[in-house]
Scaffold this motif. Structure first.
Motif, short mmCIF file in Angstrom:
data_model
loop_
_atom_site.label_atom_id
_atom_site.label_comp_id
_atom_site.label_asym_id
_atom_site.label_seq_id
_atom_site.Cartn_x
_atom_site.Cartn_y
_atom_site.Cartn_z
N UNK A 47 21.18 47.99 7.79
CA UNK A 47 21.47 48.51 6.66
C UNK A 47 21.60 47.41 5.54
N UNK A 48 22.36 46.25 5.98
CA UNK A 48 22.51 45.16 4.95
C UNK A 48 21.10 44.72 4.20
N UNK A 49 19.83 44.81 5.39
CA UNK A 49 18.66 44.39 5.23
C UNK A 49 18.04 45.14 4.17
N UNK A 50 18.18 46.45 4.26
CA UNK A 50 17.68 47.38 3.45
C UNK A 50 18.14 47.25 2.07
N UNK A 51 19.57 47.09 2.01
CA UNK A 51 20.19 47.00 0.51
C UNK A 51 19.87 45.85 -0.16
N UNK A 52 19.62 44.62 0.47
CA UNK A 52 19.04 43.26 0.01
C UNK A 52 17.71 43.40 -0.39
N UNK A 53 17.04 43.99 0.18
CA UNK A 53 15.48 44.10 0.01
C UNK A 53 15.30 45.38 -1.14
N UNK A 54 15.88 46.23 -1.03
CA UNK A 54 15.97 47.20 -2.28
C UNK A 54 16.57 46.56 -3.72
N UNK A 55 17.34 45.96 -3.67
CA UNK A 55 17.97 45.03 -4.79
C UNK A 55 16.84 44.16 -5.28
N UNK A 56 15.92 43.40 -4.29
CA UNK A 56 15.10 42.63 -4.70
C UNK A 56 13.88 43.21 -5.48
N UNK A 57 13.54 44.48 -4.89
CA UNK A 57 12.40 45.38 -5.37
C UNK A 57 12.97 45.79 -6.60
N UNK A 58 13.92 46.45 -6.93
CA UNK A 58 14.61 46.67 -8.28
C UNK A 58 14.26 47.98 -8.76
N UNK A 59 13.08 48.30 -8.55
CA UNK A 59 12.27 49.39 -9.25
C UNK A 59 12.74 50.87 -8.46
N UNK A 60 13.67 51.65 -9.19
CA UNK A 60 14.19 52.76 -8.39
C UNK A 60 13.04 53.73 -8.19
N UNK A 61 12.00 53.91 -8.90
CA UNK A 61 11.02 55.01 -8.66
C UNK A 61 9.97 54.37 -7.55
N UNK A 62 10.01 52.97 -7.48
CA UNK A 62 9.21 52.41 -6.21
C UNK A 62 10.15 52.73 -4.93
N UNK A 63 11.40 52.53 -5.05
CA UNK A 63 12.44 52.86 -3.86
C UNK A 63 12.49 54.29 -3.25
N UNK A 64 12.26 55.04 -4.44
CA UNK A 64 12.38 56.67 -4.30
C UNK A 64 10.99 57.07 -3.40
N UNK A 65 10.03 56.28 -4.06
CA UNK A 65 8.63 56.68 -3.26
C UNK A 65 8.74 56.04 -1.96
N UNK A 66 9.14 54.85 -1.61
CA UNK A 66 9.55 54.32 -0.28
C UNK A 66 10.36 55.30 0.63
N UNK A 67 11.42 55.81 0.25
CA UNK A 67 12.18 56.49 0.84
C UNK A 67 11.18 57.78 1.32
N UNK A 68 10.63 58.58 0.39
CA UNK A 68 9.77 59.66 0.83
C UNK A 68 8.77 59.52 1.74
N UNK A 69 8.06 58.26 1.84
CA UNK A 69 7.07 58.08 2.53
C UNK A 69 7.67 57.47 3.93
N UNK A 70 8.62 56.92 3.84
CA UNK A 70 9.58 56.42 5.22
C UNK A 70 10.18 57.59 5.95
N UNK A 71 10.33 58.83 5.16
CA UNK A 71 10.92 60.02 5.95
C UNK A 71 9.67 61.00 6.62
N UNK A 72 8.54 60.76 5.87
CA UNK A 72 7.54 61.65 6.35
C UNK A 72 7.27 61.43 7.80
N UNK A 73 7.05 62.53 8.51
CA UNK A 73 6.86 62.82 9.96
C UNK A 73 8.08 62.47 10.91
N UNK A 74 9.19 62.27 10.28
CA UNK A 74 10.40 62.03 10.95
C UNK A 74 10.81 63.30 11.73
N UNK A 75 10.99 63.44 12.83
CA UNK A 75 11.63 64.71 13.51
C UNK A 75 12.94 64.56 14.06
#
Length: 75
Positions: A47-75
């Motif tokens: 959880x801490x690593x995700x928040x640190x890396x999200x802060x490094x990326x900084x672009x909310x639209x990129x982070x939203x796209x990453x969240x959608x892709x990460x969630x794909x095919x999760x059952x």
């Protein structure tokens, strides 16, 4: 800035002979960081690593796209 989906890991000053080597280096460091942690501690580290890396990326639209892709095919 679009989400980078191709291998994009590198270490400044290092030359790699194979594209996957930096990824292997990161994976090894990640596994070592989790060594000897309980499941709860490991989840907290993630959880801490995700928040640190999200802060490094900084672009909310990129982070939203990453969240959608990460969630794909999760059952």
């Amino acid at each position: 800035m679009p989400l980078q989906l191709q291998p994009n890991l590198a270490e400044p000053g290092e030359r790699y002979f194979r594209d996957f080597t930096p990824g292997d280096d990161f994976y090894e460091a990640l596994i070592e960081t989790h060594r000897d942690l309980s499941d709860e501690q490991s989840q907290m580290l993630n959880a801490k690593l995700i928040l640190l890396l999200a802060n490094q990326v900084g672009d909310i639209s990129v982070l939203r796209e990453a969240l959608v892709i990460a969630r794909e095919n999760i059952r």
